[in-house]
Design an enzyme around this catalytic site. Structure first.
Site, PDB file in Angstrom:
ATOM      1  N   ASP A 143       0.853  -1.179   0.000  1.00  0.00           N
ATOM      2  CA  ASP A 143       0.000   0.000   0.000  1.00  0.00           C
ATOM      3  C   ASP A 143       0.900   1.243   0.000  1.00  0.00           C
ATOM      4  OD1 ASP A 143      -2.172   1.707   0.377  1.00  0.00           O
ATOM      5  OD2 ASP A 143      -2.102   1.482   2.559  1.00  0.00           O
TER       6      ASP A 143
ATOM      7  N   ASP B 108      -0.346   4.924   0.771  1.00  0.00           N
ATOM      8  CA  ASP B 108      -0.669   5.947   1.771  1.00  0.00           C
ATOM      9  C   ASP B 108      -0.560   5.379   3.180  1.00  0.00           C
ATOM     10  OD1 ASP B 108      -1.220   7.732  -0.286  1.00  0.00           O
ATOM     11  OD2 ASP B 108      -3.302   7.106  -0.409  1.00  0.00           O
TER      12      ASP B 108
ATOM     13  N   ASP C  63      -2.194  -0.556   5.916  1.00  0.00           N
ATOM     14  CA  ASP C  63      -2.557  -0.041   7.240  1.00  0.00           C
ATOM     15  C   ASP C  63      -4.060  -0.083   7.496  1.00  0.00           C
ATOM     16  OD1 ASP C  63      -2.813   2.012   5.230  1.00  0.00           O
ATOM     17  OD2 ASP C  63      -3.289   3.384   6.865  1.00  0.00           O
TER      18      ASP C  63
END
Lengths: 193, 218
Positions: free
Chosen positions: A10, A12, A140
């Protein structure tokens, strides 16, 4: 021929300091509004639980054209990615574009391209990560759902205040990732052999 | 010659159906169509050629049907290639594309059958607004919900789906065994490509995809 050992990353939060960038821009756009520091939000989808006028200020920053070009890079992310690539891991960046920020998707490609031309070719933007093949996904987000109820990847949670309830392997520091991947890779390659 | 060719075709069709019956997503998901954008969904070639002509009135620009190779720029005279390249990298271009005739109706038909349609497209890295413009185009032409199904990727071999409808002659990437079956969207430059073939006006989409969907979900 089998699929090379593939790790989806990922962008961000794990690689780009998204929350810091949003908070900085919100403060710059609305100096009179009090905006809480990055790292203090305990819910992934924080806007609905953020009081006004902080909520509107953050929303304006999140939708500001160009936001996604300006993020700082998370410490040790790039050197770890380089290490994984040199170790033969098929690294792919896998990120969801904001549907409401008008330049987000292009800006993400631009930002990754500034980091590395190699990585930009390895970047996928998708709203549904369950539809992407890979052996591991480092992300996250607390819960990752999509059309595919049985994603191929094993999840590694990139530690954040808002994902403390998520269970599974947890990454606190990029430098720990190669060792964390080793048994997963070993097990996959043994099965594939 | 006719006999063996017919047999080969029948054998291929049987193999395609068998792939659908053994698909790893069988029983987990509805029949899922990965839909390439440039070509099958947007009238990309036609649009680029028309726009190049409009911007360069004195220049001879080849028609789309005259291109028999995927790498079109390499086979064009230098001035024509430069003019087309300039058009392709223009900011905003991908926001104003025209739709491929028949695409919208075909996609509506697929959705009506309960299939999943997932746009799967490669964003041009030479066009600074391409990725965002593709999402805007989908939202304006279809809906935000459908735009939010898009997968923008430089490597389609890692996308999950039963089939991919794509005009590229050969889809390659880091995964040597994609799970999808390449369903070729007919174009002059992909005549050598193997796989079920959908007509450039989408007229036979159900005839081609229907049996595959049935095999994948029966």
């Amino acid at each position: 021929m089998s699929i090379p050992f593939t790790v989806l990353l990922d962008i961000d939060k794990p690689i780009a300091m998204w929350e810091e960038g949003v908070v900085d821009l919100a403060r710059e756009m609305h100096p009179d509004v009090e905006v809480a520091d990055a790292g203090t939000r305990e819910v992934y989808d924080f806007l609905p639980v953020t009081p006004e006028p902080e909520r509107s200020s953050l929303l304006a920053a999140m939708n500001a054209p160009g936001l996604y070009r300006g993020f700082q890079v998370v410490e040790h992310a790039l050197e770890t990615i380089d290490l994984l690539l040199s170790d033969g891991v098929n690294v792919k960046l896998c990120s969801t574009p904001s549907p409401t920020n008008p330049t987000c998707a292009s800006d993400k490609y631009w930002w990754v391209g500034e980091l590395s031309r190699e990585l930009v070719k390895r970047t996928t933007l998708t709203f549904d990560k369950t539809m992407c093949m890979g052996h591991v996904l480092v992300d996250d987000k607390d819960v990752i759902t999509g059309d595919n109820p049985n994603p191929m990847w094993e999840r590694i949670i990139y530690d954040a205040p808002y994902n403390q309830h998520a269970t599974g392997l947890r990454l606190y520091d990029w430098r720990d990732l190669p060792a964390m991947l080793e048994p997963i890779r070993f097990s996959y390659e043994r099965r594939a052999a | 010659m006719t006999g063996p060719a017919v047999l080969t075709r029948a054998a291929s069709e049987a193999a395609w159906l068998e792939r659908m019956r053994n698909h790893p997503m069988r029983g987990l998901m509805p029949f899922t169509v990965l839909m390439d954008m440039d070509g099958p969904t947007t009238h990309w070639y036609r649009y680029i050629v028309d726009e190049t002509k409009r911007r360069n009135p004195g220049l001879h620009v080849h028609e789309p049907h005259e291109h028999t190779s995927w790498k079109m720029l390499s086979e064009l005279p230098a001035d024509e290639a430069a003019a087309m390249n300039e058009v392709m990298s223009s900011p905003g271009l991908y926001r104003t594309m025209t739709a491929t005739p028949g695409a919208k109706e075909a996609i509506a038909g697929m959705l009506e059958l309960g299939w999943l349609v997932r746009f799967c497209s490669t964003a041009s890295l030479d066009n600074p607004t391409c990725a965002s413009d593709k999402l805007v185009w989908l939202e304006e032409e279809y809906s935000r919900d459908l735009a939010k199904t898009a997968i923008l990727t430089g490597d389609k071999t890692f996308a999950l789906g039963h089939v991919i409808v794509d005009d590229k002659d050969k889809i390659t990437g880091d995964n040597p065994n994609p799970v999808w079956l390449h369903t070729v969207f007919d174009a002059p430059y992909n005549q050598g490509a193997q796989g079920p073939r959908i007509a450039a006006d989408w007229s036979n989409w159900y005839e081609v995809l229907g049996p595959l969907a049935e095999a994948a979900t029966a």
